[in-house]
Structures are given as structure tokens and as C-alpha cells.
Motif scaffolding. Structure first.
Motif, mmCIF file in Angstrom:
data_model
loop_
_atom_site.group_PDB
_atom_site.id
_atom_site.type_symbol
_atom_site.label_atom_id
_atom_site.label_comp_id
_atom_site.label_asym_id
_atom_site.label_seq_id
_atom_site.Cartn_x
_atom_site.Cartn_y
_atom_site.Cartn_z
ATOM 1 N N LEU A 24 0.817 -1.211 0.000
ATOM 2 C CA LEU A 24 0.000 0.000 0.000
ATOM 3 C C LEU A 24 0.853 1.264 0.000
ATOM 4 N N LEU A 25 1.961 1.228 0.743
ATOM 5 C CA LEU A 25 2.829 2.400 0.825
ATOM 6 C C LEU A 25 3.373 2.759 -0.551
ATOM 7 N N ALA A 26 3.964 1.774 -1.230
ATOM 8 C CA ALA A 26 4.536 2.034 -2.553
ATOM 9 C C ALA A 26 3.453 2.365 -3.569
ATOM 10 N N ASN A 27 2.326 1.681 -3.477
ATOM 11 C CA ASN A 27 1.223 1.927 -4.391
ATOM 12 C C ASN A 27 0.694 3.353 -4.244
ATOM 13 N N GLY A 28 0.504 3.779 -3.010
ATOM 14 C CA GLY A 28 0.009 5.125 -2.767
ATOM 15 C C GLY A 28 0.965 6.197 -3.243
ATOM 16 N N VAL A 29 2.269 5.957 -3.060
ATOM 17 C CA VAL A 29 3.276 6.926 -3.490
ATOM 18 C C VAL A 29 3.292 7.038 -5.015
ATOM 19 N N SER A 30 3.259 5.906 -5.716
ATOM 20 C CA SER A 30 3.367 5.935 -7.172
ATOM 21 C C SER A 30 2.115 6.515 -7.820
ATOM 22 N N VAL A 31 0.950 6.265 -7.242
ATOM 23 C CA VAL A 31 -0.295 6.797 -7.804
ATOM 24 C C VAL A 31 -0.270 8.317 -7.816
ATOM 25 N N ARG A 63 7.456 -6.789 -2.630
ATOM 26 C CA ARG A 63 6.043 -6.399 -2.613
ATOM 27 C C ARG A 63 5.891 -4.883 -2.803
ATOM 28 N N ALA A 64 6.803 -4.125 -2.229
ATOM 29 C CA ALA A 64 6.753 -2.676 -2.404
ATOM 30 C C ALA A 64 7.000 -2.299 -3.860
ATOM 31 N N MET A 65 7.971 -2.934 -4.497
ATOM 32 C CA MET A 65 8.276 -2.634 -5.892
ATOM 33 C C MET A 65 7.112 -3.022 -6.808
ATOM 34 N N GLN A 66 6.403 -4.088 -6.457
ATOM 35 C CA GLN A 66 5.205 -4.443 -7.220
ATOM 36 C C GLN A 66 4.118 -3.379 -7.037
ATOM 37 N N GLY A 67 3.997 -2.854 -5.833
ATOM 38 C CA GLY A 67 3.015 -1.809 -5.570
ATOM 39 C C GLY A 67 3.271 -0.553 -6.394
ATOM 40 N N LEU A 68 4.555 -0.221 -6.626
ATOM 41 C CA LEU A 68 4.880 0.929 -7.470
ATOM 42 C C LEU A 68 4.283 0.773 -8.866
ATOM 43 N N ALA A 69 4.475 -0.411 -9.463
ATOM 44 C CA ALA A 69 3.990 -0.644 -10.825
ATOM 45 C C ALA A 69 2.471 -0.638 -10.893
ATOM 46 N N VAL A 70 1.819 -1.255 -9.906
ATOM 47 C CA VAL A 70 0.351 -1.305 -9.913
ATOM 48 C C VAL A 70 -0.233 0.102 -9.806
ATOM 49 N N GLY A 71 0.392 0.955 -9.022
ATOM 50 C CA GLY A 71 -0.058 2.334 -8.928
ATOM 51 C C GLY A 71 0.038 3.060 -10.262
ATOM 52 N N VAL A 72 1.093 2.798 -11.011
ATOM 53 C CA VAL A 72 1.252 3.404 -12.336
ATOM 54 C C VAL A 72 0.143 2.936 -13.273
ATOM 55 N N PHE A 73 -0.182 1.634 -13.241
ATOM 56 C CA PHE A 73 -1.259 1.112 -14.091
ATOM 57 C C PHE A 73 -2.572 1.845 -13.842
#
Length: 427
Positions: free
Chosen positions: A6-13, A59-69
Motif C-alpha cells: 500500500l505504501l509504494a502503491n500510494g506513493v506511485s499513484v 512487494r513494495a516494488m510491485q506496488g509501485l507498478a500497480v499504482g502506475v497502471f
């Protein structure tokens, strides 16, 4: 584990939504798939107790990509389709991919539960084939011209200060919230949450002074916008943060079902998501959007209703099956109604940034509601330690039910969304 994603996903979004509006969004999607392929391959070798830190990092690095999608898709679809029936159908189809992906992922993880490294290995092959497919299928979209600035937009218009403040705010707050219950709310977790709130306040003032803010400032003044965001926050948080995870946990730890069986329990989510998508696409131009949003909040509340009376020996078909089916209508209907409202009330050049706002609300609500639900369960449980018994799960579901109904009440009283009509983007 949840916090790292969630942390990485939120940052990348937060960042990628505006980047998608200002650059060639096609390359962001291609890069995200390449990134996912690499980190899933690394994940194959990280499923070891001695490499737990590497696993969290993966898992954090995966969250970065999902946020970009997520944010890039919102930007591209928002620019391609002007407000109207076609846009309704496209934006209704987007949330249908979530339950479909969830169902497929649940089956994948259940099938490989004895050999977890194959979860990452199979995903690596899937994403590897998606890279050339993306190169072939995703169109090139030039950044939209800004009427306010009188010129074509580019990376030089990116709000770097706003990005730094918003990324810091999301990162600090989500980390503090997700660390709260596991650490018994040590002082540093409270401090992180407070710092996160202060950074969000700072972000508000930065946005007001920015040459090109992340979100068109007119959106904040749109009638019904803030109540819509609050109701969406409550409903989505009640779904992801205070029901879904604990419904799965109930089947695994209370009823002691095998992982592959629990995965099969979740297959109906894919079908219900498709039905909800069809329903949203057919009704957004017929009914006022706030009716659909209220219906989604009621759907959010039905999951706990069907789980309250459950016991160790309750049949899946008696209560879990209808509860899962009905609850799935919540995220699909709410996302379609909210995304149409938000993207139709900002100019074409702000579509990705507007979409990222909605997704940021999803991430923050998931983190906040998970933290509160964990704390509620820990205080109620009689099992000792961090093991949640049935009574603690019911207390969490009551929290979920109350939050969803509060979202429905706010929407019914304060939100008014007109029927979707064919029109041009705002200028």
C-alpha cells in the motif's frame, strides 16, 4: 506485508497520474510491465525466512507498478473518451477487472500454496508476455494542451514540490497506520500519523500556489465533491480494510478450510463484478449518479450482514456465497459513479491527476480501516496475542457495516450527481 504494498502503491499513484497527463503515457505502461516482470522474477528467490526483508521490498516494488497502471489508465481513458455513454461503459469496465483479477489471483495462490515461489514464477511468465502485447496495443497519446497556460504541456509543467510533499504525506501516514496494530501502537506510529496529517495540510497550501496544481482547483469547489469523496472513502475502506481480508481470514482460521478451497470460494467475485459493470454502464445515463453511489454503499454493508450469524460450521452456500456476491457490487458501482463524476468535472489535461485522487482515497482508506480494524480485533479477542477469534471478527464486521451505512447516509443527504450526458471535456 500489506503496508509495504500500500505504501509504494500510494506513493506511485500520486506522481504517475500527473506524469501520465504530461508525458507519453504509453511508455509508463510498458515500463510498469517490465518493472513487474523483473520484480516477480526476484520474488521467486525471496520466499525464505532468511530473506523476509527482500520479500517485503519485492512487494513494495510491485506496488509501485500497480499504482502506475491505475492512474495511467484513468489518464488515457479520460482523454480518449469525452463524457457520455461510451465513457460510462469504459469506466464501468475498469473496476470489473479488479474482481476478475482478484479471483484469478486467489486461484493462483491457492493452487501454489504448497510451493509459493511458483506464485511469482507464474506471474513472471504472464507479465513477460504482456510486454510485447502492450507495445502493440496501447496507443500513443500526446499530452493535452492547457487552455490556462496557452501551450502544450510537458514534463516542465510537473509540480515537483507538490509531488514531494504529497508522496511524503502518503508514505508517512500509510506506514504509520499499517505499523500501528502490529507494534501495539508504539509512540513512533502516532508521531508518523501526525506528521502525515501535517504534510497533507502543507500539500493543500502548496497546491493553491502551484502554477499547475495536481488537481484542477475548480474540482474542490464543485458541488457535492467533498461529500462524495468522504462517502467513497468510508465505503471502500469498509470493504477492503474491514471486511474482505477478515472474511478470508474467517474461512482460513475459524473454519479451517484449505487455501485452495477458500480460493474457490472467491471465484463468484469475478462473475458478480462483470454483472455490476454491465449494470453500471446501463444505468449511469438513465439514473442520477448519486442513486448508484447510494446503492453501492448499501452493497458494501451487505457483506458483514451475511457474516454476522456465521459459526464454525456454517455452510459456505448458506451465508458466505450470497454475502460475497452482493458485496462485490459495492466497489464496481461506486468506482464507476465516482470516477465519471470526477473526470467529467476537470479539463482534459487533468484526467490522470483526477483519477489518481480517487485511487489515493482507496489506498488511504484501506490503510486507515485496516489499522482501525486490527486494533478493534486485538482489543476484543479472547485468544490472546494477535490471534483473532470469532467475536473479534464480528466486532470488526460491525465497524465495517457502520462505516458503509454512514457513507450511504452522507451520499443520500449531500451528494447530487446528474445523469451522464454527451458533452465535451471542460476547458
Amino acid at each position: 506485508l500489506i503496508g509495504s504494498f500500500l505504501l509504494a502503491n500510494g506513493v506511485s499513484v500520486v506522481v504517475s497520474g500527473s506524469l501520465a497527463d504530461l508525458t507519453q503515457s504509453r511508455w509508463l505502461v510498458i515500463g510498469a510491465f517490465v518493472w513487474l516482470t523483473i520484480w516477480n522474477l526476484i520474488g521467486v528467490f525471496s520466499i525464505k525466512p532468511s530473506l523476509i526483508v527482500l520479500y517485503f521490498f519485492v512487494r513494495a516494488m510491485q506496488g509501485l507498478a500497480v499504482g502506475v497502471f491505475k492512474s495511467t489508465a484513468m489518464s488515457m481513458f479520460g482523454r480518449i473518451y469525452r463524457p457520455g455513454q461510451r465513457k460510462n461503459r469504459v469506466f464501468a469496465a475498469m473496476p470489473a477487472m479488479i474482481p476478475m483479477g482478484f479471483g484469478i489471483g486467489a486461484l493462483q495462490e491457492g493452487a501454489f500454496s504448497a510451493n509459493l515461489e511458483w506464485v511469482f514464477a507464474s506471474s513472471t511468465f504472464i507479465y513477460l508476455f504482456r510486454v510485447p502485447a502492450t507495445i502493440w496495443a496501447v496507443p500513443c497519446l500526446r499530452p493535452s494542451a492547457s487552455v490556462a497556460l496557452g501551450e502544450a504541456l510537458s514534463i516542465k509543467d510537473f509540480n515537483f514540490l507538490g509531488a514531494a510533499v504529497s508522496v511524503s504525506a502518503c508514505g508517512v501516514m500509510i506506514f504509520g497506520l499499517t505499523q500501528g496494530a502490529p507494534t501495539n501502537w508504539m509512540p513512533y506510529t502516532y508521531a508518523l500519523v501526525i506528521v502525515g496529517v501535517l504534510l497533507f495540510i502543507a500539500f493543500y497550501f502548496v497546491e493553491r500556489r502551484a502554477r499547475r496544481p495536481f488537481i484542477d482547483n475548480r474540482l474542490w469547489k464543485t458541488s457535492g465533491f467533498l461529500p462524495l469523496i468522504v462517502s467513497y472513502f468510508l465505503g471502500y475502506g469498509a470493504y477492503v480494510g474491514a471486511w474482505m481480508f477478515y472474511a478470508v481470514r474467517f474461512s482460513l482460521t475459524i473454519q479451517n478450510r484449505p487455501p485452495i478451497i477458500v480460493s474457490c470460494y472467491l471465484i463468484p467475485i469475478s462473475v458478480a463484478g462483470a454483472v455490476a459493470t454491465w449494470l453500471a454502464a446501463r444505468t449511469l445515463h438513465v439514473l442520477p449518479g448519486h442513486y448508484i453511489l447510494i446503492a453501492s454503499m448499501i452493497a458494501f454493508s451487505l457483506g458483514p450482514v451475511f457474516f454476522f450469524p456465521q459459526t464454525v460450521h456454517t455452510s459456505y452456500w448458506a451465508l458466505s456465497f450470497p454475502g460475497i456476491i452482493l458485496r462485490t457490487f459495492g466497489p464496481d458501482l461506486s468506482f464507476a459513479a465516482a470516477s465519471i463524476f470526477i473526470t467529467s468535472n476537470v479539463p482534459k489535461s487533468f484526467q490522470g491527476a483526477a483519477g489518481s485522487l480517487l485511487i489515493t482515497m482507496q489506498n488511504l482508506s484501506s490503510a486507515i480501516f485496516t489499522a482501525v480494524a486490527d486494533t478493534v480485533g486485538e482489543r476484543v479477542t479472547n485468544s490472546g496475542g494477535y490471534s483473532l477469534d470469532l467475536e473479534s471478527l464480528r466486532a470488526i464486521w460491525w465497524f465495517s457495516f457502520g462505516s458503509a451505512m454512514l457513507g450511504a447516509l452522507i451520499c443520500a443527504v449531500f451528494v447530487r450527481i446528474l445523469r451522464s450526458e454527451e458533452k465535451e471535456h471542460m476547458q
